[in-house]
Structures are given as structure tokens and as C-alpha cells.
Design a protein around this motif. Structure first.
Motif, PDB file in Angstrom:
ATOM      1  N   ARG A 291       6.771  22.343  45.441  1.00 36.13           N
ATOM      2  CA  ARG A 291       7.517  22.023  44.230  1.00 36.13           C
ATOM      3  C   ARG A 291       8.243  23.282  43.785  1.00 36.13           C
ATOM      4  NH1 ARG A 291       4.871  19.201  38.824  1.00 36.13           N
ATOM      5  NH2 ARG A 291       6.837  18.709  37.784  1.00 36.13           N
ATOM      6  N   VAL A 324       4.254  16.315  50.542  1.00 42.13           N
ATOM      7  CA  VAL A 324       4.432  15.812  49.180  1.00 42.13           C
ATOM      8  C   VAL A 324       5.343  16.781  48.437  1.00 42.13           C
ATOM      9  CG1 VAL A 324       3.270  15.065  47.074  1.00 42.13           C
ATOM     10  CG2 VAL A 324       2.088  14.859  49.279  1.00 42.13           C
ATOM     11  N   GLN A 327       8.318  15.719  42.284  1.00 42.38           N
ATOM     12  CA  GLN A 327       7.617  14.908  41.290  1.00 42.38           C
ATOM     13  C   GLN A 327       6.437  14.142  41.851  1.00 42.38           C
ATOM     14  OE1 GLN A 327       8.440  15.451  38.151  1.00 42.38           O
ATOM     15  NE2 GLN A 327       9.986  16.839  39.013  1.00 42.38           N
ATOM     16  N   GLN A 328       6.356  14.080  43.182  1.00 42.29           N
ATOM     17  CA  GLN A 328       5.211  13.418  43.813  1.00 42.29           C
ATOM     18  C   GLN A 328       3.973  14.316  43.870  1.00 42.29           C
ATOM     19  OE1 GLN A 328       5.131  10.062  45.033  1.00 42.29           O
ATOM     20  NE2 GLN A 328       6.917  10.090  43.682  1.00 42.29           N
ATOM     21  N   THR A 330       1.266  15.159  42.505  1.00 39.97           N
ATOM     22  CA  THR A 330       0.341  14.690  41.475  1.00 39.97           C
ATOM     23  C   THR A 330      -0.989  14.340  42.132  1.00 39.97           C
ATOM     24  OG1 THR A 330       0.942  12.352  41.739  1.00 39.97           O
ATOM     25  CG2 THR A 330       2.272  13.665  40.192  1.00 39.97           C
ATOM     26  N   VAL A 333      -1.099  10.989  44.002  1.00 40.58           N
ATOM     27  CA  VAL A 333      -0.502  10.943  45.340  1.00 40.58           C
ATOM     28  C   VAL A 333      -1.321  11.771  46.326  1.00 40.58           C
ATOM     29  CG1 VAL A 333       1.523  11.559  46.732  1.00 40.58           C
ATOM     30  CG2 VAL A 333       1.825  10.517  44.463  1.00 40.58           C
TER      31      VAL A 333
END
Length: 385
Positions: A291, A324, A327-328, A330, A333
Motif C-alpha cells: 500500500r 493484496v 484498499q484491499q 484489510t 481480505v
């Protein structure tokens, strides 16, 4: 005869690892050689003189770089001037292409032989860079076998040397000591959390990684978690986060030792980067996450041509591990994906087989091969003179 002078610049911790092995191998061939440039702790231990702190060059992301750009440009200008005024017999840039290739281009134009160690990811994005790389470097040392084909249009002087990590993993690991330190019970599952070492990685990944540990702990109460911190500063930063927001999570924070932690873990939640290759060489199931700042991602995502961001998937040319992004990132997920990595034995068995094959392909005695290629370059230059 004057001792050989070698300029060498590493841009981050992974480059320090590569540089240390290369310096060691070159010293075997040129015992009186002197090395100077930008070095981390490992290169310093091998006798390299550092003219600028390596950690000041280690920055990632377009938005993040902008804030440091004036300092980085000043540093590069000073280093180029230093090597122009004191020409080395050869200059070696290690990775960090945005920083080192410009140095190589200027020094090559001045008649100094240049080497670039680690191909930029031209197979993933900005493939036209191969032409600037040709202008910048007399010798390109690549870590992966598939990279040579990308450079065919420029007839780049290139040598595939393999990856130094493949030469030392797992042979230099004391697995019994690591198990005693990090595992109290072999029957209890252990998950390693590796959110990365850069400030931006800690900012964007540390919290969701710990949230995922909490998610897993609620479903598998017997699980334990180990989080290696890259240095003392990151240790304090992560300890404050754990104390303030995750006192209920059974996580052991340790200083460094990431490789040992990965080696005895049952599964790994890990930031995309060189550490994923280490996990691959250790044949570990993992979930790769990344991210970054939204603007940085929007810019990068338009330029990237590769289907994958993680080295295990790129090397296997298929999705061996889940990735991943943004925004995924998390617990909802990443948690189920880690459960699969822990519990799906046919998947784990296949992963070990494929990763074992990849490790053999990369195990080439890289530092020695890289040193031999540099010796050949120097001898060819001497013959021309």
C-alpha cells in the motif's frame, strides 16, 4: 603500482547486502583494492568507506521522493563531482537506478568504466529505459535469468550472476536456535509479520498487519505472531503502536532477525520487496501486500506492465502467492488468505516444490560471478589501452 580504486554506491539495505558480498569477492582478487562511495553497515564491515549515509538515500514512492528530492539531487551531484575529481578504476552502482544510473552516465561519459548491479525492473514498467541503461553502463549484472531477453535490442553487455540470497539461504541459518527463540511449541502455528523497513511501509502496513493478526487470533486462538523490526528506531515505533492499539494481540516484537523468523514461521504476511524472495527461497507460504500514497499508486499503476508485483510470482510466471494491494489491505481480505496458507496442505506442498526449483535456478555463486565479470571488464579496458 597504485592499488585499485573502486567507487561503489548502494541505495538501500538490500543493496548493502549485495555490495558486501561483491566487495568481499573483489578483495579476494585485488587484496589491496580501496572501496569508497555509499555503504551500509555490511559494506562498512568489509572495509568500504562511505561518503554519504546510505539511509538518507533509502526512500520509495513518487510522492515520498518529492519531499526529499533537493537533498537527493545535491547528494548525487556531490558524489559525481568527487569521482570526477578522483577517478576510480571502475564505478559500481548497486540497484537504486533513479539515483545510480545518472551517476554512471556522467562517469562513463568521462571515460570511467561503469557497472550496474541489479537490473531495473524494465520487464515490469518503463521498458524504454534499456536505451538509457546502455548509455550509462559498460556492464550490467542481472539477478534473474529471464532479464537477458529484455535487453536484446540494445546488445547490452550483460551477465546473469544469480542472486546472492540464494547462495546463503538456508545454509547460514541456525534453525534450531531460531525455533528455541521464537517457537515455544512446534504444534502451535506461527505467523511472521513483515510490514517492511521503510517509514512509508510502516505507515501504511503496520496497522493493517496487526489488525490481521487480531482477526486470525480470534479464529485460531492458539496462533502466535512474531514481528521483526529492521532497526532500533523501527522497534520503538512498532512497540508504541502495539502498546497503544494492540495489547490484546499475542505478538512478539524482535529486533532484526527477519530471516530467522521467516525460516521457522508456518506462514508469512509480508510487504512486497526483496524479503518476498527470501521467503520464496525458504519455501514459505505467504500473503504479499503493498500500500502506498494514493497519488503514487495511480501513477505507478498506469505504467506497470507486469501481471504481478511480487518476485515469487514473477519468477514462477504464475500466481503462486496472493497479492493484496491498496484498499484491499484489510484483515477481512488478508486473514482468509493466511488461513489458506496455514491449512491447505496440497497448496503448501506444491509451493515448496516450485520454490525449490526457483532456488536452484538462482543459486549461482552470485558474488563470485559478479566479481569475475568486473575483472573481465577491467582486463578488457587494460588491453585496449
Amino acid at each position: 603500482m597504485q592499488p585499485l580504486r573502486i567507487g561503489i554506491v548502494a541505495g538501500e539495505a538490500s543493496g548493502d547486502i549485495l555490495g558486501a558480498g561483491l566487495v568481499r569477492a573483489l578483495k579476494q582478487r585485488y587484496p589491496q583494492a580501496r572501496f569508497e562511495g555509499v555503504a551500509g553497515e555490511l559494506m562498512l564491515a568489509e572495509g568500504c568507506q562511505s561518503l554519504y549515509p546510505l539511509e538518507r538515500l533509502s526512500v520509495m514512492g513518487l510522492v515520498e521522493v518529492l519531499g526529499r528530492l533537493p537533498e537527493l539531487l545535491r547528494a548525487r551531484k556531490r558524489l559525481i563531482r568527487h569521482f570526477m575529481d578522483n577517478p576510480p578504476d571502475v564505478f559500481i552502482g548497486i540497484d537504486a537506478p533513479d539515483f545510480t544510473l545518472a551517476m554512471e552516465r556522467a562517469l562513463k561519459a568521462a571515460g570511467i568504466p561503469t557497472v550496474h548491479y541489479v537490473s531495473p525492473s524494465v520487464w515490469a514498467w518503463k521498458r524504454k529505459r534499456i536505451f538509457k541503461i546502455k548509455q550509462s553502463t559498460d556492464l550490467l549484472l542481472t539477478l534473474f535469468p529471464f532479464e537477458a531477453e529484455v535487453y536484446r535490442p540494445t546488445q547490452q553487455n550483460l551477465r546473469f550472476v544469480g542472486h546472492p540470497l540464494a547462495d546463503v539461504i538456508p545454509s547460514r541459518l541456525d534453525l534450531d536456535a531460531a525455533r528455541r527463540q521464537f517457537r515455544t511449541d512446534e504444534t502451535v502455528g506461527m505467523v511472521a509479520l513483515l510490514p517492511g523497513s521503510r517509514g512509508s511501509e510502516i505507515k501504511y502496513l503496520a496497522r493493517p498487519f496487526l489488525e490481521t493478526a487480531r482477526w486470525l487470533q480470534q479464529r485460531r486462538p492458539e496462533l502466535t505472531f512474531v514481528l521483526p523490526a529492521a532497526n532500533a528506531y523501527r522497534y520503538e515505533q512498532l512497540q508504541q503502536l502495539i502498546d497503544s492499539a494492540f495489547p490484546d494481540v499475542r505478538v512478539q516484537l524482535v529486533l532484526q532477525q527477519s530471516r530467522e523468523v521467516m525460516a521457522v514461521a508456518d506462514a508469512i504476511l509480508i510487504a512486497s520487496g526483496t524479503a518476498t524472495l527470501e521467503a520464496c527461497l525458504l519455501q514459505k507460504p505467504m500473503v504479499v501486500a503493498y500500500r502506498m500514497a494514493g497519488l503514487t499508486y495511480r501513477i505507478y499503476s498506469r505504467m506497470i506492465k507486469s501481471r504481478w508485483i511480487s518476485l515469487p510470482n514473477v519468477l514462477a510466471d504464475e500466481e503462486m502467492v496472493p497479492e493484496v494491494l491498496q484498499q484491499q489491505v484489510t484483515p477481512e481480505v488478508m486473514g482468509p488468505l493466511l488461513l489458506r496458507a496455514l491449512e491447505d496442505e496440497p497448496y503448501r506442498k506444491r509451493l515448496r516444490r516450485v520454490f525449490g526449483i526457483l532456488g536452484e535456478q538462482l543459486r549461482q555463486n552470485a558474488s563470485e560471478r559478479a566479481a569475475d565479470a568486473i575483472v573481465e571488464l577491467l582486463e578488457a579496458r587494460d588491453a585496449e589501452r
